[in-house]
Design an enzyme around this catalytic site. Structure first.
Site, PDB file in Angstrom:
ATOM      1  CE  LYS A  84      -4.471  -1.522   1.475  1.00  0.00           C
ATOM      2  NZ  LYS A  84      -4.304  -2.931   1.933  1.00  0.00           N
ATOM      3  CD  GLU A 106     -10.165   4.834   1.398  1.00  0.00           C
ATOM      4  OE1 GLU A 106      -9.927   6.030   1.176  1.00  0.00           O
ATOM      5  OE2 GLU A 106      -9.543   3.910   0.833  1.00  0.00           O
ATOM      6  CB  SER A 373      -0.283  -8.121  -1.337  1.00  0.00           C
ATOM      7  OG  SER A 373      -1.103  -8.961  -0.538  1.00  0.00           O
TER       8      SER A 373
END
Ligand SMILES: *Cc1c(COP(=O)(O)O)cnc(C)c1O
Length: 394
Positions: A84, A106, A373
Site C-alpha cells: 500500500k 479511508e 502483497s
C-alpha cells in the site's frame, strides 16, 4: 486520461466533486510528464520503502507440491509491510505538488490508514483517517499505529460502520475542504482518475517482477497470481504483463465461508453491476441495490466493490478471477510458514492458495508468480481466533 474500462468506471459523483476531480486529473497529467516528479517518487521507493523488493523462489513448497515452481514477489518486505505504501507515497507527493496541506484517507482493516499516516509524517502533513466504528474496535493495533504516527482517526458510525461508510465520510470531507485537502484513496476504486492513478503507482510491482523473472529464469512466468480486494496489488502486478498475452493473469477473490453462503467478499464472482463511490463496477448488493456487508477471514479483502479495470479484464477474458475460501487461505498461510519461513498476510494467502491448487497440475518447467502483497504479523490474532472457532465446531 482513462475514465472508463469498457462499461465500468466513470465519475458518478455529486456536481460539487466534479471541480476537484478535474483539478486532480490536470495535476496528475502534469506530474506524470514531469521527470522531477518521477525522480522524487522513485527515490522514496528506493530509499524509504526499500525497493526493489526481491523475487524469492519458494523451493521447498514447490518441491512438496511436485509441479510448477512458485515464485514470490516480496511486497511483504516493504516498509510498513505491504504494497500500500507505493500508492500513498505517489499520492502524497502529488498532494504536495498541488499545494494541498492536509491528507485524508479511508481505511477498513487499517493498513491503508497506516500507510497514509506514515507518508504524512514523512512529508510533515496533517492527516485524518476515516474508519468505521466497528473497524476501530476490531483493528485496535492499527488505530494505535496511526495515532503514534500523528494521524487523527475519525470513527464513522453511519450505515454499517465499516469501510464503505468510511469512504463515504472521506468523500464528504473532501467536498467540504477540497481547497486545502487531498483525498488519498487506498485501492483502484473510486471515480476517475483514481483507478488509473493508483494503478500507475502500483505498477512498479509488475515492472520489477517482469525484469527479475527474465534475469533469473530467462523467461516470463506462465501465470501471474494476486489477491483482489479493491484490486490494487493485483493491477500493479498485472500491469507488468498485460502486453504479454502468453502470461495468464489470475485474480483471487475472498470466498469467505463459501460463495453459496453469501458470506464472502467476491464482487466479480458473486456480485452485480452497480455504482459505488463514484464508479460503475461489480458490487455485492441486495436485490434492491443495498450494499451487502462483506465477510472474509482477511480484513483487507473486505471491500464490497472492486476496481473497474478488473471487471473489464474479466469481461474481455484477459484475466480470470478465482475464489479461495477461508479454510484454503489459512492452509496456504500455514504452508508458507512451515515450508519457507515466511509469514504471509492472510490477504496474500488467498493468492498463494490458488497457486498451491494449480502447481501440482502443471509441469516442473512452469513458473507461477505470486504477489505476496503483505506480511502476516498483523494476522496473529485473526489466525488464533479462526482456529479456535474451528476447534469449537469439531
Ligand atoms: C489492503 C491489502 C490488500 C487488498 O487491497 P488491494 O487493493 O486489493 O490490493 C491485499 N493485501 C494486503 C497485504 C493488504 O494490506
Amino acid at each position: 486520461m482513462k475514465t472508463h474500462y469498457g462499461k465500468y468506471g466513470g465519475q458518478y459523483v455529486a456536481e460539487t466533486l466534479m471541480a476537484p476531480l478535474r483539478e486532480l486529473e490536470a495535476a496528475y497529467e502534469a506530474a506524470k510528464a514531469d521527470p522531477s516528479f518521477r525522480r522524487e517518487f522513485e527515490e522514496l521507493l528506493r530509499d524509504y520503502v526499500g525497493r526493489e523488493s526481491p523475487l524469492t523462489c519458494a523451493r521447498r513448497l514447490s518441491d512438496h507440491l511436485g509441479g510448477a515452481t512458485i515464485l514470490l514477489k516480496r511486497e511483504d518486505l516493504n516498509h510498513t509491510g505491504a504494497h500500500k505504501v507505493n500508492n500513498t507515497i505517489g499520492q502524497a507527493l502529488l498532494a504536495k505538488r498541488m499545494g494541498k496541506r492536509r491528507l485524508i484517507a479511508e481505511t477498513g482493516a487499517g493498513m491503508h490508514g497506516v500507510a497514509t499516516a506514515t507518508v504524512a509524517a514523512l512529508l510533515g502533513m496533517p492527516c485524518e483517517v476515516y474508519m468505521g466504528a466497528l473497524d476501530v474496535d476490531r483493528q485496535a493495533p492499527n488505530v494505535e499505529r496511526m495515532k503514534l504516527l500523528g494521524a487523527k482517526v475519525n470513527a464513522v458510525t453511519e450505515g454499517s460502520a465499516t469501510l464503505k461508510d468510511a469512504m463515504n465520510e472521506a468523500l464528504r470531507d473532501w467536498v467540504a475542504n477540497c481547497d486545502d485537502t487531498f483525498y488519498v484513496i487506498g485501492t483502484v476504486a473510486g471515480p476517475a482518475p483514481y483507478p488509473e492513478m493508483v494503478r500507475d503507482f502500483q505498477s512498479v510491482i509488475g515492472r520489477e517482477a517482469r525484469r527479475q523473472c527474465l534475469e533469473k529464469y530467462g523467461r516470463l512466468p506462465d501465470e501471474a497470481i494476486a489477491c483482489v480486494g479493491g484490486g490494487s496489488n493485483a493491477i500493479g502486478l498485472f500491469a507488468g504483463f498485460i502486453d504479454d498475452p502468453e502470461v495468464k493473469l489470475v485474480g483471487v477473490e475472498a470466498g469467505g465461508k463459501g460463495l453459496a453462503t453469501g458470506e464472502h467478499a467476491a464482487s466479480i464472482n458473486g456480485g452485480r453491476l452497480g455504482v459505488l463511490h463514484g464508479a460503475k463496477t461489480m458490487l455485492l448488493q441486495t436485490g434492491d441495490g443495498n450494499i451487502i456487508d462483506t465477510y472474509s477471514v482477511s480484513a483487507g479483502l473486505d471491500y464490497p466493490g472492486v476496481g473497474p479495470e478488473h471487471c473489464h479484464l474479466h469481461d474481455t477474458g484477459r484475466a480470470e478471477y478465482a475464489v479461495i475460501n477461508d479454510d484454503e487461505a489459512v492452509a496456504a498461510f500455514e504452508a508458507l510458514c512451515r515450508f519457507e519461513g515466511i509469514i504471509p498476510a492472510l490477504e496474500s494467502s488467498h493468492a498463494l492458495a490458488e497457486a498451491i491448487k494449480r502447481a501440482p497440475k502443471l509441469g516442473k518447467d512452469k513458473l507461477l508468480l505470486v504477489n505476496l502483497s503483505g506480511r502476516g504479523d498483523k494476522d496473529m490474532e485473526n489466525i488464533a481466533r479462526f482456529k479456535a472457532s474451528k476447534g469449537a465446531k469439531q
